[in-house]
Design an enzyme around this catalytic site. Structure first.
Site, mmCIF file in Angstrom:
data_model
loop_
_atom_site.group_PDB
_atom_site.id
_atom_site.type_symbol
_atom_site.label_atom_id
_atom_site.label_comp_id
_atom_site.label_asym_id
_atom_site.label_seq_id
_atom_site.Cartn_x
_atom_site.Cartn_y
_atom_site.Cartn_z
ATOM 1 N N ASP A 80 0.877 -1.255 0.253
ATOM 2 C CA ASP A 80 0.042 -0.044 -0.152
ATOM 3 C C ASP A 80 0.931 1.238 0.025
ATOM 4 O O ASP A 80 2.096 1.150 0.443
ATOM 5 C CB ASP A 80 -0.822 -0.090 1.292
ATOM 6 C CG ASP A 80 -2.212 0.777 1.075
ATOM 7 O OD1 ASP A 80 -2.362 1.430 -0.079
ATOM 8 O OD2 ASP A 80 -2.865 0.852 2.065
ATOM 9 N N GLY A 94 -4.427 7.687 4.521
ATOM 10 C CA GLY A 94 -5.713 8.021 4.431
ATOM 11 C C GLY A 94 -6.494 8.956 3.640
ATOM 12 O O GLY A 94 -7.367 9.220 3.560
ATOM 13 N N GLU A 102 -7.644 -0.426 5.135
ATOM 14 C CA GLU A 102 -5.974 -0.417 5.039
ATOM 15 C C GLU A 102 -5.166 -0.957 6.179
ATOM 16 O O GLU A 102 -4.397 -1.811 6.251
ATOM 17 C CB GLU A 102 -5.498 0.779 4.385
ATOM 18 C CG GLU A 102 -6.156 1.098 3.131
ATOM 19 C CD GLU A 102 -5.519 2.499 2.463
ATOM 20 O OE1 GLU A 102 -5.696 2.873 1.264
ATOM 21 O OE2 GLU A 102 -5.381 3.366 3.517
#
Length: 210
Positions: A80, A94, A102
């Protein structure tokens, strides 16, 4: 060198860490958008789960095998992006409003790999910190967690209200009504890959070894 190129290089380096047979958690955001085609090009036999409908749809279109997250209890690797990366491994995530999902997928992974461009490393984590808030009692929650501003974006994938906390960086999740915040602790992070011009800097954190 463009930031987009740096994102691509970091994402491609992360794709090389994936091996056949792995279960892979896929994050959300502009850097992950470069990860998906890099994974698809490798044509590995892997099983993926996504943190947002946007990532899931894009992965399916590229031919990646997607499973519902609810059916998976652990991931070999989750990849990520991040909005801020501190030297000690603290992250802020975010920007894509999916940080609750996540964080769940990152925590369920044996190895959490972060991909970023050269603008994301910071000397110290700072506000704003993304928040996901319950719509129930929203104004009361906002008063308690102030200073906070609602973000003009759609709800999270789970219907939460997205906001940004602008105060001192501590633990806004201690406030009732805060579903999750975008602070990710260092013990979650195994590896950070940062694209810099035409190369990728790699930082491995020993505390995350399994």
């Amino acid at each position: 060198m463009s930031i987009e190129r740096e994102k691509q290089l970091a994402a491609e380096a992360a794709a090389e860490l994936v091996e056949a047979g792995m279960t892979v958690g896929l994050g959300t955001g502009s850097t992950v958008a470069f990860l998906l085609p890099a994974l698809a090009r490798r044509s590995l036999d892997i099983l993926c789960a996504a943190t947002s409908p946007r990532t899931e749809d894009a992965a399916r279109e590229l031919g990646l095998r997607i499973e519902e997250v609810a059916s998976i209890d652990r991931f070999d690797i989750t990849i990520d992006g991040a909005d801020q990366v501190a030297p000690d491994g603290w992250l802020v995530k975010g920007g894509g409003a999916a940080h609750t999902r996540e964080k769940i997928i990152a925590a369920a992974a044996d190895r959490f790999v972060v991909i970023a461009d050269s603008t994301k490393p910071v000397q110290a984590i700072h506000s704003p910190i993304p928040l996901e808030l319950l719509s129930f009692g929203l104004h009361a929650t906002m008063r308690r967690v102030s200073p906070v501003a609602l973000r003009d974006v759609p709800p999270s994938p789970d219907g939460g209200v997205i906001a940004d906390y602008h105060g001192p960086v501590d633990d806004p999740a201690a406030t009732p009504g805060v579903v999750e915040h975008g602070l990710f602790p260092p013990d979650m992070v195994a590896t950070v890959l940062v694209g810099r011009r035409e190369s990728v800097d790699r930082i491995d954190f020993k505390h995350a070894e399994s």
